[in-house]
Design an enzyme around this catalytic site. Structure first.
Site, PDB file in Angstrom:
ATOM      1  N   SER A 123       0.551  -0.839   0.411  1.00  0.00           N
ATOM      2  CA  SER A 123       0.165  -0.035   0.111  1.00  0.00           C
ATOM      3  C   SER A 123       0.897   1.320   0.198  1.00  0.00           C
ATOM      4  O   SER A 123       1.528   1.825  -1.420  1.00  0.00           O
ATOM      5  CB  SER A 123      -0.807  -0.159   0.877  1.00  0.00           C
ATOM      6  N   ASP A 138      -5.272   8.860  -0.153  1.00  0.00           N
ATOM      7  CA  ASP A 138      -4.706   9.067   0.800  1.00  0.00           C
ATOM      8  C   ASP A 138      -5.607  10.547   1.669  1.00  0.00           C
ATOM      9  O   ASP A 138      -5.522  11.486   1.103  1.00  0.00           O
ATOM     10  CB  ASP A 138      -3.326   8.761   2.009  1.00  0.00           C
ATOM     11  N   HIS A 160      -4.241   0.329  -4.778  1.00  0.00           N
ATOM     12  CA  HIS A 160      -5.581  -0.312  -4.070  1.00  0.00           C
ATOM     13  C   HIS A 160      -6.771  -0.169  -5.564  1.00  0.00           C
ATOM     14  O   HIS A 160      -7.469   0.885  -5.425  1.00  0.00           O
ATOM     15  CB  HIS A 160      -6.174   0.740  -3.177  1.00  0.00           C
TER      16      HIS A 160
END
EC number: 3.4.13.21
Length: 234
Positions: A123, A138, A160
């Site tokens: 990630s 984020d 992701h």
């Protein structure tokens, strides 16, 4: 030789924490049993460094390696300098990069990885390997001294990655967000890593691992697809 394993996520579907990465990491670190992994926990906003370290130690106990978080060093870089392997965990990419700068770890990580120290990250720990963190997903946003990242991989990474829109979602899709990025940065390439996927990078070659192909977006959202087990130069 540069040797990196970039993981899109810590979980895939209903698997446990880092469970789906087990065969990849066993192969990646086959020659390092008994050696030391320096773990960087900075991205873990909702847990302490000790808690994050313990979670990773438990999840990766099968590797039979000594996992030590950098926060145990008088200077955090001391742990990096002494380690045989470097790992960076997922979480918030802004917080991660900010603390990498604050603890003066950018140059030492870059130097060690460029001189054959294996690196793996998931990630945010994959995102920060790229040219910059400007394709992170984020929040919250904190402000590091620069958005330039480790630059061990010369392009952008988007972990992701999920294609399309969920039903009822009226905001931008991931493709639309990346298209906006490429309008502002038309010479960039963005490698999108879907859940359950990984890139194994050896020098200037990359191999796709996992359950889903990896996508590469360029200007005007031209899209290249790299299937599982494909090896390509970047």
């Amino acid at each position: 030789m540069k040797n990196m394993l970039l993981l899109s996520s810590s979980k895939y579907k209903n698997t446990g924490y880092l469970e789906h990465t087990l065969p990849w990491l066993q192969n990646f670190l086959a020659d390092y049993r008994g050696k030391t992994i320096a773990f960087v926990p900075y991205a873990g906003v909702r847990r302490t460094f000790d808690e994050y370290e313990k979670t990773v130690q438990n999840a990766l106990s099968y590797l039979e390696m000594n996992i030590v978080s950098v926060h145990h060093g008088k200077q955090h870089r001391d742990i990096i300098e002494q380690a045989d392997v470097i790992a960076i965990g997922g979480g918030n990419t802004f917080c991660l990069l900010k603390q990498l700068y604050e603890h003066n770890l950018i140059d030492i990580i870059r130097e060690k990885v460029n001189n054959s120290t294996p690196y793996f990250g998931w990630s945010a720990g994959a995102n920060v390997v790229g040219a910059s963190i400007m394709t992170t997903n984020d929040m919250p946003i904190t402000y590091p001294p620069s958005f330039q990242a480790l630059q061990l991989f010369p392009h952008q990474i988007n972990p992701h990655f999920i294609s399309g829109k969920m039903q009822g979602h009226n905001g931008e899709s991931r493709e639309e967000r990346l298209a906006e990025f490429l309008l502002v940065n038309p010479t960039a390439l963005v490698y999108a890593l879907p859940e359950g996927s990984a890139l194994h990078i050896q020098n200037e070659m990359a191999t796709v691992l996992g359950e889903n192909p990896i996508l590469c977006f360029s200007e005007n959202m031209e899209c290249g697809t790299f299937d599982i087990n494909t090896t390509f130069s970047y």
